[in-house]
Each structure stands twice: as structure tokens, then as C-alpha cells.
Design a protein around this motif. Sequence first.
Motif, PDB file in Angstrom:
ATOM      1  N   SER A 173       0.835  -1.196   0.000  1.00 13.62           N
ATOM      2  CA  SER A 173       0.000   0.000   0.000  1.00 13.62           C
ATOM      3  C   SER A 173       0.871   1.248   0.000  1.00 13.62           C
ATOM      4  O   SER A 173       2.056   1.202   0.328  1.00 13.62           O
ATOM      5  N   GLN A 174       0.255   2.342  -0.374  1.00 12.94           N
ATOM      6  CA  GLN A 174       0.884   3.647  -0.319  1.00 12.94           C
ATOM      7  C   GLN A 174       0.168   4.430   0.777  1.00 12.94           C
ATOM      8  O   GLN A 174      -1.046   4.595   0.711  1.00 12.94           O
ATOM      9  N   MET A 175       0.928   4.860   1.744  1.00 14.93           N
ATOM     10  CA  MET A 175       0.360   5.562   2.887  1.00 14.93           C
ATOM     11  C   MET A 175       0.841   7.011   2.877  1.00 14.93           C
ATOM     12  O   MET A 175       1.962   7.296   2.472  1.00 14.93           O
ATOM     13  N   LYS A 176      -0.024   7.886   3.331  1.00 16.25           N
ATOM     14  CA  LYS A 176       0.348   9.290   3.501  1.00 16.25           C
ATOM     15  C   LYS A 176      -0.254   9.744   4.819  1.00 16.25           C
ATOM     16  O   LYS A 176      -1.435   9.522   5.069  1.00 16.25           O
ATOM     17  N   GLU A 177       0.578  10.351   5.657  1.00 14.39           N
ATOM     18  CA  GLU A 177       0.068  10.837   6.929  1.00 14.39           C
ATOM     19  C   GLU A 177       0.729  12.156   7.283  1.00 14.39           C
ATOM     20  O   GLU A 177       1.844  12.443   6.864  1.00 14.39           O
ATOM     21  N   VAL A 178      -0.004  12.925   8.056  1.00 13.85           N
ATOM     22  CA  VAL A 178       0.493  14.178   8.600  1.00 13.85           C
ATOM     23  C   VAL A 178       0.742  13.945  10.081  1.00 13.85           C
ATOM     24  O   VAL A 178      -0.112  13.397  10.785  1.00 13.85           O
ATOM     25  N   ALA A 179       1.904  14.349  10.541  1.00 11.39           N
ATOM     26  CA  ALA A 179       2.229  14.258  11.959  1.00 11.39           C
ATOM     27  C   ALA A 179       2.340  15.669  12.514  1.00 11.39           C
ATOM     28  O   ALA A 179       3.018  16.521  11.939  1.00 11.39           O
TER      29      ALA A 179
END
Length: 126
Positions: free
Chosen positions: A102-108
Motif C-alpha cells: 500500500s501507499q500511505m500518507k500521513e500528517v504528523a
Amino acid sequence: MSGQVTRSVADKLVIYARADETEKCLSELYNQNAVSVEATVMPGKTSAETVGIDGIREKHAWWQSSFEVHSGDVEGPFMHGDDKFAVIFEIDCTYKPTGERSQMKEVAIYTVEDGLIVKEEFFWNE
């Protein structure tokens, strides 16, 4: 002055993240009682919140043992006031137990007090 300290912490976190130097990042930049809040409860956990540096280290160890990372990108930091900053992480990975890629994108979002990260919160896209 505290904005400059937060900026220094933010810059170091991004450098360490890009170099995959997790332990150095945790040892140098995190308060011992830091809180980590995920967007959802992770497998094997009962809460989305982890309290304390040892728990955060365990969370990172779980990630490294559970995922094969093919590539990643770190964008930022994005500053907010004197005590907060954000970083965007993009990761192409495979979950080892299922083989699902999968391709994940997150903001921390990170909160800094007295020159150390006291809270991190993760927001991700489904």
C-alpha cells in the motif's frame, strides 16, 4: 526564542526521518513522558494513545518488524506558532503478515516544550 528552539527540533526530526535514524531521533528529541496518538488503534493495542518513550520505542519496533518499506518521502517541517510543527510522511510499504502492498500518507503534528517533543499526533488518509 521558543519558536527558534521548536524550529531546531523540527529540522532535526526531518533530518533523522530522512536518514531512517529513529533511535537517534527518539533519544535526542523526545521527552521521556511523551505521548503518541495514532489516528486509529493499531493491531494488538487497546488504545490509539501511547504514553512514554519506551512505549513509543515499542511502537517503532512493531512498525519495523511488520512492514517492508520500499520507498518513502518526508516533507516539511511546517511551523505553527512557537510550540508546534507538522511533517508529511509518504510511504510505499508491504504489510509482512498479509503481503498487502500500500501507499500511505500521513500528517504528523508535534508539540514541543522545553526543547523536547512532548506529543505527536498522526492523521492519515484512508
